[in-house]
Design a protein around this motif. Structure first.
Motif, mmCIF file in Angstrom:
data_model
loop_
_atom_site.group_PDB
_atom_site.id
_atom_site.type_symbol
_atom_site.label_atom_id
_atom_site.label_comp_id
_atom_site.label_asym_id
_atom_site.label_seq_id
_atom_site.Cartn_x
_atom_site.Cartn_y
_atom_site.Cartn_z
ATOM 1 N N ILE B 286 0.836 -1.204 0.000
ATOM 2 C CA ILE B 286 0.000 0.000 0.000
ATOM 3 C C ILE B 286 0.865 1.246 0.000
ATOM 4 O O ILE B 286 0.526 2.256 -0.618
ATOM 5 N N LEU B 287 2.028 1.154 0.636
ATOM 6 C CA LEU B 287 2.957 2.285 0.594
ATOM 7 C C LEU B 287 3.401 2.565 -0.844
ATOM 8 O O LEU B 287 3.450 3.715 -1.280
ATOM 9 N N ILE B 288 3.695 1.492 -1.592
ATOM 10 C CA ILE B 288 4.105 1.695 -2.989
ATOM 11 C C ILE B 288 2.961 2.327 -3.779
ATOM 12 O O ILE B 288 3.161 3.238 -4.582
ATOM 13 N N TYR B 289 1.749 1.832 -3.531
ATOM 14 C CA TYR B 289 0.602 2.418 -4.212
ATOM 15 C C TYR B 289 0.459 3.883 -3.869
ATOM 16 O O TYR B 289 0.225 4.730 -4.744
ATOM 17 N N ALA B 290 0.597 4.189 -2.566
ATOM 18 C CA ALA B 290 0.452 5.583 -2.141
ATOM 19 C C ALA B 290 1.484 6.458 -2.849
ATOM 20 O O ALA B 290 1.173 7.564 -3.298
ATOM 21 N N LEU B 452 -1.501 8.261 7.902
ATOM 22 C CA LEU B 452 -1.181 9.223 6.852
ATOM 23 C C LEU B 452 -1.255 8.575 5.478
ATOM 24 O O LEU B 452 -1.777 9.159 4.534
ATOM 25 N N ILE B 453 -0.726 7.343 5.369
ATOM 26 C CA ILE B 453 -0.745 6.665 4.066
ATOM 27 C C ILE B 453 -2.176 6.459 3.601
ATOM 28 O O ILE B 453 -2.533 6.749 2.456
ATOM 29 N N GLY B 454 -3.015 5.966 4.527
ATOM 30 C CA GLY B 454 -4.424 5.775 4.178
ATOM 31 C C GLY B 454 -5.066 7.079 3.754
ATOM 32 O O GLY B 454 -5.770 7.139 2.745
ATOM 33 N N ALA B 455 -4.782 8.129 4.510
ATOM 34 C CA ALA B 455 -5.389 9.426 4.209
ATOM 35 C C ALA B 455 -4.912 9.941 2.858
ATOM 36 O O ALA B 455 -5.698 10.496 2.087
ATOM 37 N N ILE B 456 -3.623 9.717 2.558
ATOM 38 C CA ILE B 456 -3.101 10.179 1.264
ATOM 39 C C ILE B 456 -3.874 9.521 0.125
ATOM 40 O O ILE B 456 -4.298 10.173 -0.826
ATOM 41 N N LEU B 457 -4.086 8.205 0.240
ATOM 42 C CA LEU B 457 -4.794 7.497 -0.831
ATOM 43 C C LEU B 457 -6.194 8.078 -1.021
ATOM 44 O O LEU B 457 -6.622 8.354 -2.143
ATOM 45 N N GLY C 111 -7.308 2.660 0.770
ATOM 46 C CA GLY C 111 -6.989 3.710 1.731
ATOM 47 C C GLY C 111 -7.932 3.683 2.913
ATOM 48 O O GLY C 111 -7.504 3.817 4.063
ATOM 49 N N VAL C 112 -9.223 3.478 2.649
ATOM 50 C CA VAL C 112 -10.200 3.444 3.735
ATOM 51 C C VAL C 112 -9.903 2.258 4.650
ATOM 52 O O VAL C 112 -9.923 2.394 5.884
ATOM 53 N N ALA C 113 -9.596 1.114 4.058
ATOM 54 C CA ALA C 113 -9.284 -0.067 4.869
ATOM 55 C C ALA C 113 -8.092 0.225 5.780
ATOM 56 O O ALA C 113 -8.099 -0.072 6.977
#
Lengths: 244, 477, 305
Positions: B286-290, B452-457, C111-113
């Motif tokens: 997910i970090l790479i995706y972000a 932060l990563i989640g929020a960025i996405l 992201g939500v997950a």
């Protein structure tokens, strides 16, 4: 009723200098048109001239950036779709757009979705009298019907909401010539039962043969209007189709 | 930054109009700089960027900072690889992390004593090419489902592949793969008698690899293959009819991405000297995706920039409370300066927040002294500055949690309201975010980082889906 | 043989949970064509709500009210609360992206997950929490035939799941809301043209689907006792595949898929090895998805090109 300038004394529907954008794209530029109660009006024009967008603006799926939409004497420009439908507008969408995995009966019921259950027996009756074939097929999945039958379901579904004005988007698209004939007969029949119809069509001659009046759209503007008989004779109509 | 064309003709999409006029530049010196930058061509630009990168080790003082640089370059390289399948070919590959893991584990197996019982202990110059070829084949294999499955189905099946990789390395052949204990004592990179052992060496190695990959990908992007990828992304059916071999093109995207990821993996393994299954879990994916989303999917510069920014931000700044404070306040101030126009609104909001804080602090202090007894959990001059301004109770964790939930609610409300109310609501939101930051988030950097990563996405997808450098996708209606 | 039946019951229990989560996935996928990665985390949130209800009533050792009432409150609060959370997520994260390219809501869902997991981690920490079900529900009640034991909690989970699935089937097939949901799933724009309130329908779908996940979370807590903030992701993955295996969009399909995956998992653990459970289950899932992407009960969509 058939005044040449298209001004009616008391129109059912009236668009007043409507300008509509689709996202960033300007589709309609200052459209003004009227449909009288019980009239059959057709809206002609080539590809991407803004015919479907006009219908969507009337139904409320698209909001105009400028101008007003009047229906039965009320300004409905800011009304949401359900309120307009309850007020007497219904659409038969392009390509019919049936719910293929649901039965004919369920499709029809969804046409009356804004009213409480149990209040639409009479409407079923009316649709089944108009299209006896649908009564036979009522428990069949709509996706398995033939093109002509699907068109009937689409029209029946729109009639279920008891419209005063029926919007029809390209009713003859994708139908065989024989079915197109039949289809126009049905439209005429519906119209004669007292429903005003605004029909978008590419098949100009055919549409004008049953219509009272017509408008011709070209790249978002009305370039021509008049009675059906006048338009059929008009040289300008051909020119409008071929582009300016 | 671009200016809307004044009056497009009817039926002309403004996006098309804008592209047709090439680009609208910002007024003044920014526009001039932009024009000049664009005029010098791609390879001098890449060269300038590479030189700038090469200067970084001269400025850094310790190994830790170099390690941050290495992580950042690795993430940039991975984002580049992911960009091939996700950004260009439009294939949502959620198993990408497994290619990275494959590269790392492959190198670890071949270039360590792990397989020495069967007589395999290859030097790096032999094992790296083998691993890369293996990764290409693996990419083909994982890509095979993309012949039949698209979109979400492909996403889920590749995600399973990624999960399966972690399960595999954890549980299968533990005497060779090491299970949860991983593989240790891996050889360094070595070629022509020289071997790379220092962080500085790996930094330069990665920089060279990154620049070479960027150049190769740029050539690929402008080639037939690149155009084919984009055609497949936009409309596979139309692409098929244009006689583009859709399936082969999709497989190539997977394969190329896998090779880039595996290359990054080998360097990672050699530099870390060890690999563990947890290095390759979904969190890192997910970090790479972000990174890719932040920089802009579909853009080479964007992918690299996203990787660098995210990695430096998260690893570099979030580690220490003081530095993360600079980051937190800096980002907030920058956002306000960029977003709040005209200038008096900016002044009003900042001043309003300051006054609001003082009033709230005074009221809370009057009601209960212990409710403000906690003070900022960070240190440094910023903490001193806000000490008598923020409300942080003696037990900051519980109150911070409540504040965080409240903050989420306020942020959502902020997005919903329009016009003047947004400016008004901004004041308590800013204040609360500072309180929550000083009272809670600063004490748990690991979790803050993930949030932060989640929020960025979420924020990027909603506010600027094309990322920092990407170009906006146009849907044909 | 006893072992076989025991494993079968375990599989059915686990399968019921997967099926409940899968139903929500399937419904949401139906109306939005979105793989809602956050759905598994809603299940985790439900488990936490149930845990706090127990604590609120005095903890598992000293419940202040009768057990059936506690269970009722747990299920209602978890269902309602998680349902509302699902509606909020749809409203704020997915609705703005309804007309964006398909990849945008998918990445937002990731992201939500991530946000949901880590917010829970921030609020409640990483430690495991224990429902301690045996302290207030006696596991010795239930069905006992010879060496075979089926305890009351498992029976309750299986029965309640079947009741919920039946209720959902009735809602979707027989009610006006259900018809609207199917219409939106079939053709959103056409539904809008008929005056169907699409936003409301989608929100209602999210509520129902999320509520089922929340209830499944409570069940998981009751059966397996231990809950933690990362329990949702893998469970969600398997449940989505259950939905796919059964045929996405089909309610009986989700039930069947969930049960099959639960049973497969249980048998792999029982007869082969618990180390390889996930690996083998993932393998089965990949194979099924490759061999029959439309699922066992799914229909090939009538798609016009």
């Amino acid at each position: 009723m058939n005044a040449a300038d298209g001004q009616l004394a008391k129109p059912l529907l009236s668009l007043d200098k409507v300008t509509t954008y689709y996202a960033q794209m300007r589709i309609l530029e200052g459209i003004s048109l009227q449909v009288g109660a019980g009239e059959l009006v057709c809206l002609l024009g080539g590809n991407a001239s803004g015919k479907s967008t006009t219908l969507k603006t009337i139904l409320g799926l698209v909001r105009p950036r400028a101008g007003r939409v009047l229906f039965a004497g009320e300004d409905v420009t800011a009304w949401p779709v359900p309120q307009r439908i309850a007020n007497g507008v219904a659409i038969v969408p392009e390509n019919r757009r049936l719910f293929g995995t649901m039965t004919v009966r369920e499709n029809l019921e969804l046409g009356a979705v804004l009213r409480d259950a149990g209040t639409y027996d009479a409407d079923f009756e009316r649709v089944y009298t108009l299209f006896p074939r649908l009564h036979e097929r009522r428990d069949q999945l709509a996706g398995t019907l033939s093109g002509g039958e699907q068109q009937m379901v689409a029209m029946g579904r729109a009639l279920m909401s008891r419209p005063r004005l029926l919007l029809m988007d390209e009713p003859s698209m994708g139908l065989s010539p024989a079915l197109v004939q039949q289809n126009f007969r049905i439209i005429k029949e519906v119209h004669e039962s007292g429903v005003a119809v605004l029909m978008v069509e590419q098949n100009a001659t055919m549409a004008l043969s049953i219509a009272d009046r017509g408008y011709v759209l070209s790249t978002g503007e009305i370039v021509l209007s008049g009675s059906a008989a006048e338009l059929l004779r008009s040289e300008d109509l051909k020119r409008a189709y071929l582009g300016r | 930054m671009s200016v809307e064309p004044k009056d497009p003709s009817i039926g002309v999409d403004e996006w098309v109009a804008r592209s047709a006029q090439r680009a609208e530049y910002a007024p003044g010196w920014r526009g001039q700089a932009q024009r000049r930058w664009e005029r010098i061509g791609w390879w001098p630009r890449l060269g300038i960027a590479a030189l700038a990168g090469a200067a970084v080790p001269l400025l850094t003082v310790n190994d830790f900072q170099l390690q941050i640089g290495i992580n950042a370059l690795l993430l940039a390289l991975l984002a580049l690889g992911l960009n091939i399948s996700v950004g260009w070919a439009g294939l949502l590959d959620l198993g990408f992390i497994a290619f990275y893991g494959f590269g790392a584990y492959g190198f670890a197996l071949l270039s360590s004593n792990q397989l020495s019982t069967s007589g395999v202990h290859l030097p790096a110059y032999a094992s790296v090419p083998i691993v890369m070829v293996g990764a290409a084949c693996l990419g083909l294999m994982v890509g095979l489902p993309s012949r039949r499955l698209i979109g979400d189905y492909l996403a889920i099946i590749t995600l399973f592949f990624g999960e399966a990789f972690v399960e595999f390395t954890n549980n299968v052949a533990t005497n060779k793969l090491g299970g949860p204990n991983g593989i240790v004592a891996i050889d360094p990179y070595k070629a022509f008698g020289a071997q790379i052992t220092t962080n500085k060496g790996y930094f330069y190695l990665l920089l060279i690899l990154l620049v070479l990959t960027m150049a190769a990908l740029h050539l690929l992007d402008t080639s037939r293959t690149g155009r084919a990828w984009r055609a497949v992304r936009e409309d596979p059916l139309a692409a098929e009819m244009m006689t583009i071999p859709v399936n082969r093109v999709k497989l190539m995207a997977f394969s190329f991405g896998a090779v880039v990821a595996a290359l990054a993996g080998t360097v990672f393994a050699a530099q870390q000297i060890s690999v563990f299954p947890t290095d390759f879990d979904t969190t890192f994916l997910i970090l790479i995706y972000a990174a890719l989303i932040l920089g802009g999917a579909g853009s080479i510069g964007g992918a690299v920039l996203g990787g660098l920014i995210l990695s430096v931000t998260l690893d570099g700044f979030l580690r220490s409370p003081t530095q993360s404070g600079y980051l937190f306040y800096g980002v907030i101030l920058l956002t306000l300066i960029v977003k709040l126009r005209p200038w008096w609104r900016l002044i009003a909001v900042v001043a309003g927040t300051a006054v609001f804080g003082l009033v709230v602090h005074a009221i809370v202090h009057a009601v209960s002294a212990s409710a403000v007894a906690g003070g900022p959990q960070s240190s440094g001059w910023i903490a001193d500055l806000v000490r008598n301004w923020v409300v942080v109770p003696r037990n900051p964790a519980a109150a911070g949690n409540v504040g965080f939930v409240l903050l989420l609610g306020l942020l959502i409300a902020l997005v919903q309201v329009r016009g003047r109310w947004r400016t008004v609501l901004l004041v308590p939101t800013l204040y609360l975010s500072v309180c929550v930051w000083e009272g809670r988030l600063v004490t748990v950097p690991a979790i803050t980082r993930q949030i932060l990563i989640g929020a960025i996405l979420i924020v990027m997808m909603n506010a600027r889906p094309q990322g920092l450098l990407g170009s906006r996708r146009v849907e044909v209606v | 043989m006893h072992f076989f039946i025991q494993e079968l019951v375990n599989g059915l229990t686990q399968g019921s949970l997967y099926a409940l989560i899968a139903l929500g996935y399937s419904m949401v996928y139906g109306v939005l064509k979105l793989l809602n990665f956050a759905h598994g985390d809603l299940y985790m949130v439900g488990a936490f709500i149930g845990y706090f209800v127990i604590q609120w009533f005095g903890g598992p050792m000293a419940l202040s009210v009768p057990v059936p009432l506690v269970l009722l409150v747990m299920f209602v609060l978890a269902g309602g609360g998680v349902g509302m959370l699902g509606v909020a997520i749809e409203r704020f994260a997915y609705r703005p992206l309804r007309d964006a390219p398909r990849i945008a809501p998918l990445i937002t869902a990731l992201g939500v997950a991530f946000l949901l997991e880590n917010t829970m981690l921030l609020l409640f920490g990483a430690s495991y929490r224990d429902y301690n079900t045996s302290a207030f529900i006696s596991f010795s009640t239930g069905i006992h035939i010879g060496p075979l034991n089926v305890d009351i909690v498992r029976i309750m989970v299986i029965v309640l799941s079947i009741v919920l699935m039946f209720a959902l089937t009735v809602i979707v097939n027989r009610t006006k809301l259900g018809r609207q949901m199917r219409a939106v799933a079939s053709d959103r724009e056409a539904a809008e043209m008929l005056g169907i309130n699409v936003d409301y329908t989608i929100a209602a779908t999210f509520f129902l689907g999320s509520a089922l996940a929340g209830i499944a979370g409570v069940m998981a807590g009751l059966v397996f006792n231990q809950i933690y903030t990362l329990m949702g992701f893998v469970a969600g993955l398997k449940a989505f595949t259950a939905a796919v295996v059964g045929g996405i969009g089909s309610i009986p399909g989700a039930m069947l898929g969930g049960m099959l995956i639960g049973i497969a998992e249980s048998f792999v653990t029982g007869y082969i090895s618990s180390t390889y459970t996930n690996l083998i289950v993932f393998g089965i899932l990949i194979a099924v998805m490759l061999a029959r992407p439309t699922g066992l009960l799914g229909r090939v969509p009538l798609q016009k090109v």
